[in-house]
Design a protein around this motif. Structure first.
Motif, short mmCIF file in Angstrom:
data_model
loop_
_atom_site.label_atom_id
_atom_site.label_comp_id
_atom_site.label_asym_id
_atom_site.label_seq_id
_atom_site.Cartn_x
_atom_site.Cartn_y
_atom_site.Cartn_z
N CYS A 471 1.84 -1.73 -7.22
CA CYS A 471 1.63 -2.28 -5.89
C CYS A 471 2.95 -2.31 -5.14
O CYS A 471 3.89 -3.02 -5.54
CB CYS A 471 1.04 -3.69 -5.98
N VAL A 472 3.06 -1.53 -4.05
CA VAL A 472 4.31 -1.41 -3.29
C VAL A 472 3.99 -1.41 -1.80
O VAL A 472 2.84 -1.22 -1.39
CB VAL A 472 5.06 -0.10 -3.65
N TYR A 473 5.03 -1.58 -0.98
CA TYR A 473 4.84 -1.47 0.46
C TYR A 473 4.59 -0.02 0.84
O TYR A 473 5.13 0.90 0.23
CB TYR A 473 6.09 -1.96 1.21
N PHE A 474 3.76 0.18 1.86
CA PHE A 474 3.52 1.52 2.38
C PHE A 474 4.80 2.06 3.00
O PHE A 474 5.47 1.36 3.77
CB PHE A 474 2.41 1.45 3.44
N ASP A 475 5.16 3.30 2.66
CA ASP A 475 6.43 3.86 3.13
C ASP A 475 6.39 4.38 4.56
O ASP A 475 7.38 4.86 5.10
CB ASP A 475 6.91 4.98 2.20
N GLY A 476 5.22 4.29 5.20
CA GLY A 476 5.12 4.68 6.60
C GLY A 476 4.89 6.16 6.85
O GLY A 476 4.78 6.59 7.99
#
Length: 508
Positions: A471-476
């Motif tokens: 689970c990680v932040y979306f890299d855009g």
């Protein structure tokens, strides 16, 4: 116009409008004098008759500045009515509501309106002094205004560019928001329209460096730089007409020695050291910077065989952390019996040529928001993250699991995951299951950055269906959509063919 009025001796007289004006000038008639004219249901003070208000204000002491202000307040509180398209009477409304109804097109110039100050006759809205100017303003806004879609894809507007600028600063809209105005064939992302793209870039600047937009909504002539550096020299307006601008020669990029960089150099590290171990030890001095897709900005130097040499580099977000790290961690025990040395990092150019590292606009934006996310605090002093709200969960499913009944599988998966995450982390704005993705990806957009941070804390490295979740932040920038496979297409076409031939109809 002739009317009756009540004399001071309570007698009644009839007089023409011109004669009444003369009586007002002489002081015989005041604002409180009761008058009546043909068609009126009752007598009223002459001060309420529009035709005589201006002359009364000049000659009647009772209409002083205070009295005029009181009348203005009373007028603002007046209740208005209008006749809609179905000939139904609507109201009562305050005048501000009527102006809003003019703005959205509900009340038109020929719509009949009434309020107490209009005597006893209904009038066309476009002919009433108090509101007729609103039509001109609404027409200008419609011609020059922009429509936009909010985060729920609802259409808003029209608004002028100044309002769009404010919405960009408050982050109610983004550079990807769809916009449209009169003359455009299709809706387009805001960033694809040059004049609006400038607004988006302006919104990303620090408050002191932003261009302030005028009330008209454009910066043509009225814009000014809030911060310093505007200068008085070299402006485009100072150039002589017809004089060609000299092209600046492109300078070769050269190595520059940066004195103030938030990096520390570490020696004495054990040969089996890990980045997580370094992170836990050095986070005491401040927030460690984050690489785009690689976690904390910590570098372990390797020898030619690929084994750690015993030294490394730690990058902080703020320069203040460097002296603090040296003070706290230099000569500290990294492990029992292992002491490390910490010093300010110094860089040297490798090779004969400097190669500049290039980052895309998306990378730079991601880096900037990531830093802001780590440093933001809310007004109450609680560590409330205001940055990214989108997280990506991997290994939540496999395409093979979905094969018996894909529609049912993905529908139930979305409901199960959404319910659990919302109960443990916070309100969800949107949840997307990327069907057929080999990594089993689900993206979740939360309503707050704090909920997104909690999701990573709760879900990362947890097991779901005997699979370890990432689970990680979306890299855009990564596109997780997967098209239909050839096998799936074939199955779907065969099923459709059977249905057309009636083979799947149990009633036949």
């Amino acid at each position: 116009m002739s009317m009756f009025y009540v004399n001071k001796d309570e007698s009644r007289s009839m007089m023409h409008e011109r004669a009444i004006v003369a009586e007002i000038s002489s002081g015989e008639i005041t604002a409180q004098t009761m008058v009546w004219s043909d068609g009126w249901p009752k007598w009223k003070p002459i001060g309420e008759v529009d035709n005589f208000k201006s002359i009364l204000a000049e000659h009647d002491p009772s209409l002083s500045a205070t009295a005029a202000a009181r009348q203005s307040v009373e007028k603002a509180a007046e209740k208005w009515y209008y006749i809609d398209e179905k000939q139904a009477q609507m109201g009562p409304f305050e005048v501000s509501i009527i102006r809003s109804l003019i703005g959205n097109g509900t009340v038109k110039t020929n719509t009949l309106v009434w309020c107490p100050s209009l005597s006893d006759t209904w009038a066309k809205a476009g002919e009433v002094d108090d509101i007729k100017h609103v039509f001109a303003d609404a027409k200008k806004q419609k011609n020059d205004g922009w429509f936009y879609t909010d985060k729920y894809r609802a259409q808003k507007g029209p608004v002028l560019e100044g309002v769009l600028s404010q919405l960009l600063v408050s982050k109610d809209i983004t550079e990807d928001t769809l916009v449209w105005k009169e003359g455009m064939r299709d809706w387009l992302p805001l960033k694809d329209i040059p004049s609006l793209a400038t607004l988006a870039l302006n919104a990303l600047l620090p408050p002191e460096a932003r261009v302030e937009m005028g009330e008209a909504g454009s910066n043509g002539g009225d814009a000014k730089i809030s911060g310093s550096g505007g200068g008085e020299k070299g402006g485009a307006g100072d150039e002589k007409v017809g004089q060609k601008r000299k092209r600046k020669k492109k300078k070769n990029k050269k190595w520059k020695k940066f004195e103030n960089t938030p990096h520390v150099y570490v020696t004495g590290l054990p040969k089996d050291v890990t980045r997580d171990e370094i992170h836990d030890h050095f986070k005491k001095a401040g927030i460690i910077d984050t690489a785009l897709d690689k976690g904390p900005k910590i570098k372990i130097y390797m020898d030619k065989t690929g084994k750690p040499k015993g030294d490394g580099l730690v990058s902080y977000m703020k320069m203040d952390s460097v002296p603090l790290a040296i003070e706290l961690l230099n000569d500290s025990q990294f492990r029992p019996g292992i002491t490390i040395k910490v010093s300010k990092a110094e860089f040297q150019q490798k090779g004969d040529k400097f190669i500049e590292k290039k980052l895309t606009k998306t990378d730079l934006k991601f880096k900037r928001f990531k830093k802001q996310q780590a440093l933001d605090w809310d007004e109450d002093g609680v560590n409330q993250i205001k940055g990214f709200r989108i997280v990506v969960l991997k290994h939540m499913f496999t395409p093979e699991e979905a094969k018996p009944d894909k529609e049912k599988f993905y529908r139930e998966l979305e409901a199960e995951v959404g319910s659990e995450i919302e109960s443990k982390c916070g309100d969800i704005d949107k949840l997307t299951v990327f069907e057929n993705n080999p990594d089993g990806v689900i993206a979740v957009k939360f309503k707050s950055g704090q909920a997104a941070a909690e999701c990573i804390k709760v879900m990362h490295n947890r097991y779901f269906g005997q699979r370890k979740i990432e689970c990680v932040y979306f890299d855009g920038k990564t596109n997780y959509k997967v098209g239909e496979s050839a096998e799936d297409l074939k199955e779907r076409e065969e099923a459709y063919s059977k249905w057309m031939m009636g083979e799947g109809d149990s009633k036949s």
